[in-house]
Motif scaffolding. Structure first.
Motif, PDB file in Angstrom:
ATOM      1  N   ASP A 295      75.532  20.085 143.002  1.00 18.58           N
ATOM      2  CA  ASP A 295      75.119  18.957 142.185  1.00 18.58           C
ATOM      3  C   ASP A 295      73.734  18.484 142.627  1.00 18.58           C
ATOM      4  O   ASP A 295      73.579  17.943 143.710  1.00 18.58           O
ATOM      5  N   GLN A 296      72.724  18.718 141.766  1.00 21.85           N
ATOM      6  CA  GLN A 296      71.366  18.348 142.119  1.00 21.85           C
ATOM      7  C   GLN A 296      71.165  16.867 141.868  1.00 21.85           C
ATOM      8  O   GLN A 296      71.196  16.417 140.716  1.00 21.85           O
ATOM      9  N   GLN A 297      70.920  16.105 142.919  1.00 22.89           N
ATOM     10  CA  GLN A 297      70.745  14.660 142.767  1.00 22.89           C
ATOM     11  C   GLN A 297      69.308  14.293 142.431  1.00 22.89           C
ATOM     12  O   GLN A 297      69.056  13.185 141.946  1.00 22.89           O
ATOM     13  N   VAL A 298      68.373  15.180 142.723  1.00 26.12           N
ATOM     14  CA  VAL A 298      66.966  14.962 142.394  1.00 26.12           C
ATOM     15  C   VAL A 298      66.491  16.191 141.634  1.00 26.12           C
ATOM     16  O   VAL A 298      66.612  17.312 142.137  1.00 26.12           O
ATOM     17  N   LYS A 299      65.992  15.970 140.425  1.00 26.85           N
ATOM     18  CA  LYS A 299      65.630  17.102 139.575  1.00 26.85           C
ATOM     19  C   LYS A 299      64.177  17.040 139.149  1.00 26.85           C
ATOM     20  O   LYS A 299      63.692  15.987 138.716  1.00 26.85           O
ATOM     21  N   GLN A 300      63.511  18.170 139.269  1.00 28.58           N
ATOM     22  CA  GLN A 300      62.181  18.336 138.722  1.00 28.58           C
ATOM     23  C   GLN A 300      62.306  19.464 137.710  1.00 28.58           C
ATOM     24  O   GLN A 300      62.427  20.624 138.086  1.00 28.58           O
ATOM     25  N   ASN A 301      62.319  19.100 136.436  1.00 26.24           N
ATOM     26  CA  ASN A 301      62.675  20.058 135.397  1.00 26.24           C
ATOM     27  C   ASN A 301      61.549  20.987 134.999  1.00 26.24           C
ATOM     28  O   ASN A 301      61.789  21.971 134.301  1.00 26.24           O
ATOM     29  N   SER A 302      60.330  20.673 135.429  1.00 23.07           N
ATOM     30  CA  SER A 302      59.212  21.552 135.103  1.00 23.07           C
ATOM     31  C   SER A 302      58.820  22.354 136.335  1.00 23.07           C
ATOM     32  O   SER A 302      58.252  21.800 137.272  1.00 23.07           O
ATOM     33  N   PRO A 303      59.086  23.659 136.340  1.00 23.25           N
ATOM     34  CA  PRO A 303      58.728  24.468 137.513  1.00 23.25           C
ATOM     35  C   PRO A 303      57.218  24.598 137.676  1.00 23.25           C
ATOM     36  O   PRO A 303      56.739  24.814 138.792  1.00 23.25           O
ATOM     37  N   SER A 304      56.478  24.472 136.556  1.00 20.79           N
ATOM     38  CA  SER A 304      55.032  24.646 136.660  1.00 20.79           C
ATOM     39  C   SER A 304      54.314  23.779 135.638  1.00 20.79           C
ATOM     40  O   SER A 304      54.882  23.397 134.607  1.00 20.79           O
ATOM     41  N   LEU A 305      53.052  23.488 135.962  1.00 21.84           N
ATOM     42  CA  LEU A 305      52.199  22.668 135.096  1.00 21.84           C
ATOM     43  C   LEU A 305      50.762  23.108 135.303  1.00 21.84           C
ATOM     44  O   LEU A 305      50.308  23.236 136.448  1.00 21.84           O
ATOM     45  N   SER A 306      50.049  23.333 134.201  1.00 27.13           N
ATOM     46  CA  SER A 306      48.622  23.664 134.283  1.00 27.13           C
ATOM     47  C   SER A 306      47.813  22.583 133.600  1.00 27.13           C
ATOM     48  O   SER A 306      48.156  22.148 132.489  1.00 27.13           O
ATOM     49  N   VAL A 307      46.736  22.161 134.258  1.00 24.47           N
ATOM     50  CA  VAL A 307      45.903  21.067 133.747  1.00 24.47           C
ATOM     51  C   VAL A 307      44.434  21.433 133.959  1.00 24.47           C
ATOM     52  O   VAL A 307      44.090  22.094 134.955  1.00 24.47           O
ATOM     53  N   GLN A 308      43.603  20.994 133.056  1.00 29.44           N
ATOM     54  CA  GLN A 308      42.165  21.222 133.191  1.00 29.44           C
ATOM     55  C   GLN A 308      41.593  20.231 134.205  1.00 29.44           C
ATOM     56  O   GLN A 308      42.021  19.060 134.270  1.00 29.44           O
ATOM     57  N   GLU A 309      40.622  20.699 134.965  1.00 29.27           N
ATOM     58  CA  GLU A 309      39.936  19.832 135.931  1.00 29.27           C
ATOM     59  C   GLU A 309      39.398  18.588 135.240  1.00 29.27           C
ATOM     60  O   GLU A 309      38.823  18.665 134.149  1.00 29.27           O
ATOM     61  N   GLY A 310      39.595  17.431 135.889  1.00 28.59           N
ATOM     62  CA  GLY A 310      39.104  16.178 135.332  1.00 28.59           C
ATOM     63  C   GLY A 310      40.122  15.451 134.473  1.00 28.59           C
ATOM     64  O   GLY A 310      39.970  14.249 134.205  1.00 28.59           O
ATOM     65  N   ARG A 311      41.137  16.181 133.990  1.00 27.72           N
ATOM     66  CA  ARG A 311      42.151  15.542 133.157  1.00 27.72           C
ATOM     67  C   ARG A 311      43.255  14.953 134.023  1.00 27.72           C
ATOM     68  O   ARG A 311      43.274  15.110 135.248  1.00 27.72           O
ATOM     69  N   ILE A 312      44.221  14.312 133.384  1.00 24.27           N
ATOM     70  CA  ILE A 312      45.341  13.718 134.115  1.00 24.27           C
ATOM     71  C   ILE A 312      46.462  14.734 134.291  1.00 24.27           C
ATOM     72  O   ILE A 312      46.775  15.510 133.388  1.00 24.27           O
ATOM     73  N   SER A 313      47.044  14.742 135.487  1.00 26.33           N
ATOM     74  CA  SER A 313      48.257  15.531 135.754  1.00 26.33           C
ATOM     75  C   SER A 313      49.413  14.547 135.851  1.00 26.33           C
ATOM     76  O   SER A 313      49.318  13.538 136.561  1.00 26.33           O
ATOM     77  N   ILE A 314      50.503  14.852 135.155  1.00 26.56           N
ATOM     78  CA  ILE A 314      51.694  14.012 135.214  1.00 26.56           C
ATOM     79  C   ILE A 314      52.872  14.878 135.626  1.00 26.56           C
ATOM     80  O   ILE A 314      53.254  15.812 134.922  1.00 26.56           O
ATOM     81  N   LEU A 315      53.422  14.566 136.786  1.00 28.23           N
ATOM     82  CA  LEU A 315      54.586  15.300 137.288  1.00 28.23           C
ATOM     83  C   LEU A 315      55.805  14.373 137.239  1.00 28.23           C
ATOM     84  O   LEU A 315      55.712  13.210 137.637  1.00 28.23           O
ATOM     85  N   ASN A 316      56.904  14.909 136.749  1.00 29.00           N
ATOM     86  CA  ASN A 316      58.087  14.089 136.519  1.00 29.00           C
ATOM     87  C   ASN A 316      59.242  14.443 137.436  1.00 29.00           C
ATOM     88  O   ASN A 316      59.362  15.586 137.904  1.00 29.00           O
ATOM     89  N   CYS A 317      60.107  13.456 137.631  1.00 26.94           N
ATOM     90  CA  CYS A 317      61.253  13.621 138.529  1.00 26.94           C
ATOM     91  C   CYS A 317      62.368  12.705 138.050  1.00 26.94           C
ATOM     92  O   CYS A 317      62.122  11.543 137.708  1.00 26.94           O
ATOM     93  N   ASP A 318      63.584  13.222 138.002  1.00 21.40           N
ATOM     94  CA  ASP A 318      64.752  12.421 137.636  1.00 21.40           C
ATOM     95  C   ASP A 318      65.764  12.441 138.770  1.00 21.40           C
ATOM     96  O   ASP A 318      65.871  13.441 139.477  1.00 21.40           O
ATOM     97  N   TYR A 319      66.498  11.361 138.927  1.00 23.10           N
ATOM     98  CA  TYR A 319      67.524  11.323 139.967  1.00 23.10           C
ATOM     99  C   TYR A 319      68.819  10.770 139.387  1.00 23.10           C
ATOM    100  O   TYR A 319      68.817  10.077 138.360  1.00 23.10           O
ATOM    101  N   THR A 320      69.923  11.075 140.045  1.00 17.67           N
ATOM    102  CA  THR A 320      71.217  10.659 139.521  1.00 17.67           C
ATOM    103  C   THR A 320      71.943   9.669 140.439  1.00 17.67           C
ATOM    104  O   THR A 320      72.808   8.937 139.987  1.00 17.67           O
ATOM    105  N   ASN A 321      71.562   9.644 141.721  1.00 15.92           N
ATOM    106  CA  ASN A 321      72.284   8.825 142.692  1.00 15.92           C
ATOM    107  C   ASN A 321      71.754   7.387 142.698  1.00 15.92           C
ATOM    108  O   ASN A 321      70.604   7.141 143.047  1.00 15.92           O
TER     109      ASN A 321
END
Lengths: 116, 113
Positions: free
Chosen positions: A1-27
């Motif tokens: 049972d994964q209590q902390v999940k990062q559903n995106s294994p990878s993300l590519s962003v252009q230099e200078g732009r915003i990177s948004i990394l997401n995380c969900d938890y259940t506990n």
């Protein structure tokens, strides 16, 4: 049972732009959240953290947002730089964890690639 | 100021053998935590040592044991190795004083054949 999940294994962003990394938890007992960055052949490096009594914490280019009702947090990197390319781990710690060394539960990580 | 150091860097063992991994915490730190990171996964908490005692433990069998020495360094021992024990083993240190930040070492890559 994964209590902390990062559903995106990878993300590519252009230099200078915003990177948004997401995380969900259940506990619901998690009350402290952290982001770590990991380069190959190195251990994870602490980036930024947030307590459950806050909904936002900023440190330079890095901002973490916490939405307790949705059990969701995100890391914003603005502007993104090629040196930010790494694996980013979200981690959470329960309220019963004692002392200064908290027991951390990690997500599986997101590989961020910032393209020049 | 030396950070967290771990030895050895890499290790190859045979199923059924025993292994000992070592960790020296960052200067000024007195608490050591051990994590196991399987390929493609995040680190998973094994246990934590403070004042030479195990203080917290994750969901790992008794085959995993540890020790902390008076100089705060620590060892992780794994008995009766299984193929599934192949992973990167990370040590993290922290100090008293209210900071929740943990400093990680580069890890020991254990391969069980």
């Amino acid at each position: 049972d994964q209590q902390v999940k990062q559903n995106s294994p990878s993300l590519s962003v252009q230099e200078g732009r915003i990177s948004i990394l997401n995380c969900d938890y259940t506990n619901s007992m998690f009350d402290y959240f952290l982001w770590y960055k990991k380069y190959p052949a190195e251990g994870p490096t602490f980036l930024i953290s947030i307590s459950s009594i806050k909904d936002k914490n900023e440190d330079g280019r890095f901002t973490v947002f916490l939405n307790k009702s949705a059990k969701h947090l995100s890391l914003h990197i603005v502007p993104s730089q090629p040196g930010d390319s790494a694996v980013y781990f979200c981690a959470a710690s329960p309220v019963f964890s004692s002392g200064s060394a908290r027991q951390l539960t990690f997500g599986s990580g997101t590989q961020l690639t910032v393209l020049p | 100021d030396a950070g967290v150091t771990q030895s050895p860097t890499h290790l190859i063992k045979t199923r059924g053998q025993q292994v000992t991994l070592r960790c020296s915490p960052k200067s000024g730190h007195d608490t050591v935590s051990w994590y196991q990171q399987a390929l493609g996964q995040g680190p998973q908490f094994i246990f934590q040592y403070y004042e030479e005692e195990e203080r917290q433990r994750g969901n790992f069998p008794d085959r995993f044991s540890g020790h902390q020495f008076p100089n705060y360094s620590s060892e992780l021992n794994v008995n009766a190795l299984l193929l599934g024990d192949s992973a990167l083993y990370l040590c993290a240190s922290s100090g008293t004083g209210g900071s929740y930040e943990q400093y990680f070492g580069p890890g020991t890559r254990l391969t069980v054949t």
